[in-house]
Design an enzyme around this catalytic site. Sequence first.
Site, PDB file in Angstrom:
ATOM      1  N   SER A 137      -9.697   1.935   2.699  1.00  0.00           N
ATOM      2  CA  SER A 137      -8.819   2.657   1.806  1.00  0.00           C
ATOM      3  C   SER A 137      -7.768   1.779   1.106  1.00  0.00           C
ATOM      4  O   SER A 137      -7.170   2.216   0.125  1.00  0.00           O
ATOM      5  CB  SER A 137      -8.097   3.753   2.593  1.00  0.00           C
ATOM      6  OG  SER A 137      -7.267   3.195   3.592  1.00  0.00           O
ATOM      7  N   LYS A 163       0.849  -1.198   0.000  1.00  0.00           N
ATOM      8  CA  LYS A 163       0.000   0.000   0.000  1.00  0.00           C
ATOM      9  C   LYS A 163       0.880   1.241   0.000  1.00  0.00           C
ATOM     10  O   LYS A 163       1.912   1.270   0.686  1.00  0.00           O
ATOM     11  CB  LYS A 163      -0.904  -0.027   1.238  1.00  0.00           C
ATOM     12  CG  LYS A 163      -1.960   1.081   1.269  1.00  0.00           C
ATOM     13  CD  LYS A 163      -2.847   0.944   2.501  1.00  0.00           C
ATOM     14  CE  LYS A 163      -3.933   2.005   2.544  1.00  0.00           C
ATOM     15  NZ  LYS A 163      -4.803   1.874   3.736  1.00  0.00           N
ATOM     16  N   SER A 206      -9.866  -0.379   6.940  1.00  0.00           N
ATOM     17  CA  SER A 206      -9.289  -0.291   5.589  1.00  0.00           C
ATOM     18  C   SER A 206      -8.580  -1.525   5.059  1.00  0.00           C
ATOM     19  O   SER A 206      -8.223  -1.568   3.890  1.00  0.00           O
ATOM     20  CB  SER A 206      -8.337   0.895   5.502  1.00  0.00           C
ATOM     21  OG  SER A 206      -9.090   2.067   5.381  1.00  0.00           O
TER      22      SER A 206
HETATM   23  N1  GLN Z   1     -13.180   4.157   6.028  1.00  0.00           N
HETATM   24  C1  GLN Z   1     -12.596   4.570   7.257  1.00  0.00           C
HETATM   25  C2  GLN Z   1     -12.250   6.031   7.202  1.00  0.00           C
HETATM   26  O1  GLN Z   1     -12.499   6.611   6.208  1.00  0.00           O
HETATM   27  C3  GLN Z   1     -11.407   3.728   7.579  1.00  0.00           C
HETATM   28  C4  GLN Z   1     -10.144   4.185   6.950  1.00  0.00           C
HETATM   29  C5  GLN Z   1      -8.961   3.357   7.332  1.00  0.00           C
HETATM   30  O2  GLN Z   1      -9.098   2.312   7.965  1.00  0.00           O
HETATM   31  N2  GLN Z   1      -7.797   3.830   6.949  1.00  0.00           N
HETATM   32  O3  GLN Z   1     -11.738   6.596   8.113  1.00  0.00           O
END
Ligand code: GLN
Length: 487
Positions: A154, A79, A178
């Site tokens: 994400s 990532k 994410s």
């Molecule tokens: N979707 C969640 C957010 O927008 C989780 C993001 C993440 O785990 N990096 O904060």
Amino acid sequence: MNITELTVHELQEKLENKEITLTEITKAYIDRINSKENDVQAFVTTLTDEALKKAEEIQNKKENEEITGEFAGIPIGIKDNICTKGVKTTCSSKMLENFVAPYNATVIEKLNEQNIINLGKLNMDEFAMGGSTEYSYFKKTRNPWNLNKVPGGSSGGSAAAVAANMVPWALGSDTGGSIRQPSSFCGVVGLKPTYGLVSRYGLVAFASSLDQIGPITKDVRDSSILLNLIVGHDEKDTTSVEMQKKDYTKALKNDVNGLKIGVPKEFFGEGINEEVKEALKKAIEKYKELGAKIEEFSLDISKYSLAAYYIIACAEASSNLGRFDGIRYGYRAKEYKNLKELYKKSRSEGFGEEVKRRIILGTYVLSSGYYDAYYKKAQKVRTLVMKEFNKGFEKYDVILTPTSPTVAFDIGSKTNNPLEMYLADICTVSVNVAGLPGISIPVGVDKQGMPIGMQLIGNKFQEETILNAAYTLEQQIKFRENYKPSF
Ligand code: GLN
């Protein structure tokens, strides 16, 4: 034999039996990336030439027995918020479009020690804020099961690349879901380790008290293998715990007889899609047949988790992202009259909408007049969430929930409604708020053929328990054998 369809443990077996070579493996992945990237758009940076050179090198060294590592020469995708020395680490942001990390994250150092080959950096929501990978500055990654759907986020690039067989496995990061949610959307396995188990050094911080790096893989065995490779105490991360090293693959016993599984009824109510509920009910039935003891219970506080999460995550993000000021590194505005304007313009132009929304929200909840009403209250809720989970784990070994209220949604369907996007995180955020481990595994598909994920939550540092529970069900469902993405 189609090399790119194999799991890492299958690849390793074939290497051992000398049925394939490392060069063949990396070549197969490069071909796959070349033919599929146009559709999937999973990569921000590909390192295919470098990877092939390394594969040849490691192949030679292996033949001369200069390298012994069990997984030496296996490729991986990373990532793009995990720092890789000499290679761009963009966080899918204009702010870091040209940022080349001068050092490696600890997890990268660990993979390098094992001679794992980096095939490239994977797309994500900008600074890991989002749940669909649509907030990337560079491109929108597509779901390999249906190119009109989001891959989740994400870590959408990581999950899509694994699902599309463009990498055998990948690393993601999970602040509020994410790793697990994109894994659920793409029909792969995603593990968010206990807070403190994997070093965060070199992971570009979003919300430091919630962030964890973890594996995204094709199956549970690969998940435990990759976890083995990245865990361990790191003095560079003060929240990293000192623990005796375990072999997580040993936990995979294919036996859940007597395992106590709690099913919180709040996660099966309104707002959870019927087909998701159905698929999970079937999984629960399977567990019963296998001798697990299933009980419904109430995890009432979970309804406050989402609000607490968004306050805490935004507060920490507003502080963490303060370093991107156009001076030290990152994007700098072209024209400015004075220092203040340089800051203002660089940050206004360098960050995307969602990141700015969160910085503003976070600054607000931390401001002197509102600190007690929002931030402090959210921290109190956080303590209550932890206590409630502790109570649950007095009775159960594992807590079972959906990973996401729905399957992957259409590209563009939520980008104009941030609140709706936040609500989609309802099943995953509690796990981060409480610092627990959670795994998502695919348990079926809906009528349109989109994967449905199930989440298993464990008590702190009980990765082995959830890995075994996940593995045991996986042996029954045989998701990989029975369902495949459209290409
Ligand atoms: N979707 C969640 C957010 O927008 C989780 C993001 C993440 O785990 N990096 O904060």
